[in-house]
Design a protein around this motif. Structure first.
Motif, PDB file in Angstrom:
ATOM      1  N   HIS A  55       0.638  -1.257   0.050  1.00 17.66           N
ATOM      2  CA  HIS A  55       0.025   0.010  -0.055  1.00 17.66           C
ATOM      3  C   HIS A  55       0.900   1.385   0.052  1.00 17.66           C
ATOM      4  N   PHE A  56       0.476   2.189  -0.475  1.00 15.86           N
ATOM      5  CA  PHE A  56       0.974   3.572  -0.743  1.00 15.86           C
ATOM      6  C   PHE A  56       0.518   4.785   0.268  1.00 15.86           C
ATOM      7  N   GLU A  57       1.358   5.552   0.592  1.00 15.49           N
ATOM      8  CA  GLU A  57       1.065   6.539   1.316  1.00 15.49           C
ATOM      9  C   GLU A  57       1.556   7.911   0.575  1.00 15.49           C
ATOM     10  N   ALA A  58       0.377   8.886   0.238  1.00 14.82           N
ATOM     11  CA  ALA A  58       0.746  10.028  -0.411  1.00 14.82           C
ATOM     12  C   ALA A  58       1.184  11.229   0.682  1.00 14.82           C
ATOM     13  N   VAL A  59       2.245  11.771   0.484  1.00 13.18           N
ATOM     14  CA  VAL A  59       3.017  12.646   1.362  1.00 13.18           C
ATOM     15  C   VAL A  59       3.014  14.051   0.974  1.00 13.18           C
ATOM     16  N   ASP A  60       2.504  15.191   1.720  1.00 10.13           N
ATOM     17  CA  ASP A  60       2.949  16.537   1.549  1.00 10.13           C
ATOM     18  C   ASP A  60       3.326  17.011   2.881  1.00 10.13           C
ATOM     19  N   GLU A  61       3.568  18.345   2.954  1.00  8.94           N
ATOM     20  CA  GLU A  61       4.144  19.058   4.089  1.00  8.94           C
ATOM     21  C   GLU A  61       3.185  18.961   5.402  1.00  8.94           C
ATOM     22  N   THR A  62       1.845  18.315   5.330  1.00  6.09           N
ATOM     23  CA  THR A  62       1.251  18.038   6.565  1.00  6.09           C
ATOM     24  C   THR A  62       1.302  16.821   6.948  1.00  6.09           C
ATOM     25  N   GLY A  63       1.990  15.896   6.150  1.00  7.14           N
ATOM     26  CA  GLY A  63       2.006  14.337   6.649  1.00  7.14           C
ATOM     27  C   GLY A  63       1.764  13.328   5.642  1.00  7.14           C
ATOM     28  N   ALA A  64       1.619  12.153   5.942  1.00  6.66           N
ATOM     29  CA  ALA A  64       1.549  11.030   5.180  1.00  6.66           C
ATOM     30  C   ALA A  64       0.235  10.527   5.122  1.00  6.66           C
ATOM     31  N   PHE A 107       4.163  19.995 -11.437  1.00  3.51           N
ATOM     32  CA  PHE A 107       3.559  19.318 -10.339  1.00  3.51           C
ATOM     33  C   PHE A 107       4.466  18.303  -9.796  1.00  3.51           C
ATOM     34  N   THR A 108       4.722  18.174  -8.448  1.00  5.95           N
ATOM     35  CA  THR A 108       5.713  17.458  -7.627  1.00  5.95           C
ATOM     36  C   THR A 108       4.855  16.455  -6.928  1.00  5.95           C
ATOM     37  N   PHE A 109       5.375  15.181  -7.071  1.00  7.78           N
ATOM     38  CA  PHE A 109       4.573  14.019  -6.308  1.00  7.78           C
ATOM     39  C   PHE A 109       5.389  13.648  -5.143  1.00  7.78           C
ATOM     40  N   ASP A 128      11.200  12.245  -4.797  1.00  9.03           N
ATOM     41  CA  ASP A 128      10.078  13.319  -5.332  1.00  9.03           C
ATOM     42  C   ASP A 128      10.341  13.186  -6.702  1.00  9.03           C
ATOM     43  N   LYS A 129       9.110  13.392  -7.433  1.00  7.46           N
ATOM     44  CA  LYS A 129       9.010  13.339  -9.047  1.00  7.46           C
ATOM     45  C   LYS A 129       8.520  14.592  -9.280  1.00  7.46           C
ATOM     46  N   THR A 130       8.755  15.473 -10.234  1.00  7.61           N
ATOM     47  CA  THR A 130       8.160  16.636 -10.741  1.00  7.61           C
ATOM     48  C   THR A 130       7.705  16.374 -12.276  1.00  7.61           C
ATOM     49  N   CYS A 131       6.538  16.755 -12.518  1.00  3.54           N
ATOM     50  CA  CYS A 131       6.283  16.503 -13.997  1.00  3.54           C
ATOM     51  C   CYS A 131       5.491  17.786 -14.441  1.00  3.54           C
ATOM     52  N   SER A 132       5.938  17.970 -15.856  1.00  8.74           N
ATOM     53  CA  SER A 132       5.178  18.956 -16.380  1.00  8.74           C
ATOM     54  C   SER A 132       4.370  18.541 -17.714  1.00  8.74           C
ATOM     55  N   PRO A 133       3.289  19.031 -17.902  1.00 10.49           N
ATOM     56  CA  PRO A 133       2.219  18.480 -18.835  1.00 10.49           C
ATOM     57  C   PRO A 133       3.037  18.663 -20.421  1.00 10.49           C
TER      58      PRO A 133
END
Length: 636
Positions: A55-64, A107-109, A128-133
Motif C-alpha cells: 500500500h502507498f502513502e501520499a506525502v505532503d508538508e502536513t504528513g503522510a 506538479f511534484t509528487f 520526489d518526482k516533478t512532472c510538467s504537462p
C-alpha cells in the motif's frame, strides 16, 4: 477574487494520519519505475518485491496519508495490481490531493511504499518526482479513470455565444438561495436535487479544487447523485454538478459534467478486443479527433490504424478494435482442465471535441480490458526426414516457449533416433515399417507453476522395408558375405540353418566374422558347417551356402541369401545331405607302375570309380551301405 478565496478555504483533502511510523529503508534498484504522462504520474513496483498486499502513502508538508480504496477515488489516485507484468501500479492525477501544483505547469509528487517483509512493515520513501504537462491545458478536460471521474475547467471562461432555456432553469434554484457560501447542486437523469454546501458534498466523497487557473471536480463511481444509463446500447455513468455562489443580486455559476463509458470490452472471433463509447456523450460538441494506445501511450488515429487498430463509428458509437497482438499488451496462460490464454489491454483513449464557439474539450478514458479464456491448443508437427533415421517433432503453441516463429507461435523441437528404446515399431504384411513415438509434453505455467499435460503420437512410415540381403563373393577358399547395415535391420535375426549367427557360433564353426556399425562381414571357409555340395566331378564341384533371415519375434523365415560357387580340388571326402559319401582320391602313389585308376575299386569289389583320369578316381556310395572302416580302401 472573492471566488478564488472562498474556494481556496474549502478545497483541502481530508488527512488520514498514520497510526504509527513503520521502519524505513531504501528501495532496491530495478524494482521501481516512475513515469510522467500527459495528465497523470505513474509508479510501477515489482510484485516480487512488494508481495501481495502493498500500500502507498501520499506525502505532503502536513504528513503522510494512507491511500485506501475510498481515499484513492476521492483524492485522484488509482491503484491497480497487474499480475501479468508482475507489478502494482499507482496513477496519480495532476490534481490529486497531495500534489504540489505550481501555476498548473509543474506538479511534484511524493509517496511512500509500505510492504510487509519478514513479518515487519517496512516503509520505503520514494524519491520526489516533478512532472510538467507535455500539452497545454484545454478549456475543459474530463478524465475517466478506473475508480473515479474528474473534470477540470479553465477558471476564466468566456461567456458562451448563446444561452438556452435549460441554462436559466438551472439558475433559478441558485438565485433563490439565501446563502453566499459556495454550494453545489446535482442533477440526475430525471430530476434536479436541492443544493448542498460544498463542505457537505466533500463529506459525501466529492472533491473540489481551485488551482491557479482551473476549477477541478472529482467524483468516485457509484455515488448516489450520479446516474447510470445506456446510450446506443453502451453503459454510461454520468455526474452533473453545478457550483454557485450568490453575491447580492449576482449569481456566479460553473457547470461541471463528467460522463464516462463503462463498457468492459468484448473479444470477437476476428481476434480483436472491442471497446465502445457513445459518440455524443456531451451535447453540443462536435469535431471528433481520436488518439488511442495502450499503457499510457497515445498515438494519432492514422498511426494506430497502421499498427492494426480499427477505429470506426457505428450507430453513433465510437468503436475501438485493438488487435490481439498489439504492442504493449499483456498475455497470460492458464490451466483449467485444458490449456488456455488470455490477453489484458490497458486502454488509453483521448477524444478531442469542440463546441460551436470552438472551445475545446478533451476526454481521456483509462480502462483495463481482458479477453475471456481462449483455448490455446498444442499442435505437433512431424518434420521427420526418413533418410536421417530420426524423429524431428515440433510442438507449437501460442504460449511463450523456446522457439519463436514468424507467425508469433512458439514451440519445442524434439529429436529422437529411430533406434531409441522409446520408439515402437510395427512391421506390416505389406513390407511397411511403422516407427511410433509417443510424446507426453508437460508444460509448467508460471508463475503459478500449474502443470499441463499433452499427449501426441507421431508416426514415421518406411515403405521399402525388406529383409536384409547379403552381397556374396566366391573366393578360392570359400564364400565371403557382406551386409551393409540399415537402421531397421534389427527387425530380423540372421541364422545358419536354425542357429543364430553370433560371434560364438562363428568361432565354433570356423567362420570369420567382423561386425561394426557400418557392415557385417562373414567369411565361410569351404567344407565348414552349412555348405551343400552338388555336381561333384574330377573337374570340380559346386558349393552352396545359405544365410537365413527370420522374423525377430516369430522366427519365421522372411528371406535368405544363397550363394553357389564352383570349386576344384585334388582330393576330397564329402558327405551329402542325401546320405551319400563322395571321395576323390589321387592314386598316383597307391597304384604302382602307372596302373589304370579305372580298374581300381574299394574293398567292396562292386564299388568301382564313377570317373577317372590319369591318376585320380571318384567314388560315390551310400554311407549306410558301406562299412566306414573299409570304404576308403582302394583295391587293385
Amino acid at each position: 477574487m472573492a471566488f478564488g478565496f472562498a474556494l481556496g478555504k474549502l478545497f483541502l483533502c481530508v488527512a488520514l494520519l498514520l497510526w504509527s511510523r513503520a521502519e524505513t529503508a531504501v528501495i532496491p534498484d530495478g524494482v521501481l519505475r516512475m513515469e510522467c504522462h500527459d495528465r497523470y504520474f505513474m509508479i510501477a513496483v515489482d510484485l516480487s518485491f512488494t508481495g501481495d498486499e502493498p500500500h502507498f502513502e501520499a506525502v505532503d508538508e502536513t504528513g503522510a496519508y494512507t491511500i485506501t480504496q475510498q481515499y484513492a477515488a476521492q483524492c485522484g489516485y488509482s491503484i491497480n495490481v497487474h499480475p501479468l507484468p508482475g507489478h502494482v501500479e499507482l496513477r496519480a492525477s495532476y490534481f490529486s490531493c497531495q500534489t504540489q501544483n505550481k501555476d498548473d505547469e509543474m506538479f511534484t509528487f511524493n509517496f511512500n511504499l509500505n510492504v510487509t517483509q519478514e513479518g515487519k512493515e517496512v516503509t520505503y520513501p520514494l524519491q520526489d518526482k516533478t512532472c510538467s504537462p507535455s500539452l497545454p491545458w484545454s478549456p475543459r478536460e474530463v478524465t475517466c479513470e478506473t475508480n473515479y471521474m474528474e473534470v477540470s475547467v479553465r477558471s476564466e471562461v468566456t461567456c458562451p455565444s448563446g444561452t438556452k432555456k435549460d441554462d436559466w432553469n438551472s439558475l433559478k434554484p441558485a438565485h433563490r438561495s439565501t446563502t453566499s457560501d459556495w454550494q453545489v447542486m446535482f442533477q440526475t437523469d430525471d430530476e434536479q436535487l436541492p443544493p448542498i454546501n460544498i463542505s457537505d458534498a466533500r463529506k459525501q466523497g466529492y472533491a473540489f479544487l481551485l488551482t491557479e487557473g482551473r476549477l477541478v471536480f472529482r467524483a468516485p463511481y457509484g455515488q448516489p447523485e450520479s446516474f447510470s444509463t445506456e446510450v446506443n446500447g453502451v453503459p454510461v455513468e454520468a455526474v452533473h454538478a453545478t457550483i454557485f455562489s450568490r453575491q447580492s443580486w449576482v449569481v456566479l455559476m460553473v457547470d461541471l459534467v463528467a460522463a464516462c463509458s463503462m463498457d468492459e470490452g468484448l473479444y470477437n472471433e476476428s481476434g480483436y478486443m472491442l471497446w465502445e463509447t457513445p459518440e455524443m456523450l456531451y451535447p453540443n460538441l462536435d469535431g471528433q479527433q481520436i488518439n488511442v494506445g495502450l499503457k499510457g501511450q497515445l498515438v494519432a488515429q492514422p498511426v494506430a490504424e497502421e499498427r492494426g487498430y480499427i477505429v470506426g463509428k457505428q450507430n453513433n458509437t465510437i468503436q475501438i478494435c485493438i488487435p490481439e497482438n498489439a504492442e504493449r499488451r499483456y498475455r497470460k496462460s492458464a490451466v483449467e482442465d485444458d490449456l488456455y490464454e488470455f490477453y489484458v489491454y490497458q486502454l488509453y483513449l483521448e477524444q478531442i471535441l469542440v463546441d460551436e464557439d470552438r472551445v475545446e474539450t478533451r476526454i481521456r478514458s483509462l480502462r483495463t480490458l481482458a479477453t475471456p479464456l481462449l483455448p490455446s491448443p498444442i499442435f505437433a508437427e512431424n518434420q521427420t526426414v526418413l533418410e536421417e533415421h530420426m524423429f524431428t517433432c515440433t510442438s507449437e503453441t501460442s504460449l511463450k516457449t523456446y522457439i519463436v516463429h514468424p507467425n508469433n507461435t512458439h514451440g519445442y523441437k524434439l529429436k529422437v533416433p529411430f533406434e531409441d528404446p522409446v520408439v515402437l515399431q510395427q512391421f506390416s504384411k505389406t513390407d511397411a515399417l511403422h516407427y511410433i513415438l509417443n510424446i507426453n509434453y508437460t508444460l509448467t505455467v508460471l508463475p503459478e507453476k500449474d502443470l499441463y499435460y499433452h499427449m501426441e503420437s507421431v508416426v514415421a512410415l518406411v515403405t521399402d522395408v525388406s529383409p536384409p540381403q547379403f552381397d556374396a563373393v566366391c573366393t578360392e577358399s570359400g564364400i565371403s558375405f557382406k551386409l551393409d547395415h540399415r537402421p531397421f535391420d534389427y527387425l530380423w535375426e540372421i541364422t545358419i540353418d536354425s542357429d543364430l549367427l553370433t560371434s560364438e557360433l562363428a568361432d565354433q564353426h570356423g567362420y570369420t566374422m567382423i561386425n561394426d556399425s557400418d557392415s557385417l562381414l562373414l567369411e565361410v571357409p569351404l567344407f565348414s558347417h552349412g555348405y551343400e555340395y552338388k555336381n561333384v566331378s574330377l573337374k570340380g564341384f559346386f558349393g552352396t551356402f545359405e544365410i537365413i533371415m527370420r522374423d525377430l519375434e516369430t522366427s519365421e523365415v522372411q528371406g535368405s541369401t544363397i550363394k553357389t560357387c564352383p570349386f576344384s580340388t585334388t582330393e576330397l571326402i564329402m558327405c551329402s545331405t542325401d546320405g551319400r559319401m563322395t571321395v576323390v582320391a589321387d592314386l598316383a602313389l597307391a597304384i604302382p607302375n602307372g596302373g589304370n585308376p579305372a580298374r581300381t575299386n574299394l574293398r567292396d569289389k562292386y564299388c568301382g570309380p564313377k570317373e577317372t583320369d590319369g591318376s585320380r578316381a571318384l567314388f560315390s556310395f551310400s554311407s549306410t551301405a558301406v562299412d566306414p572302416q573299409s570304404s576308403s580302401t582302394v583295391k587293385m
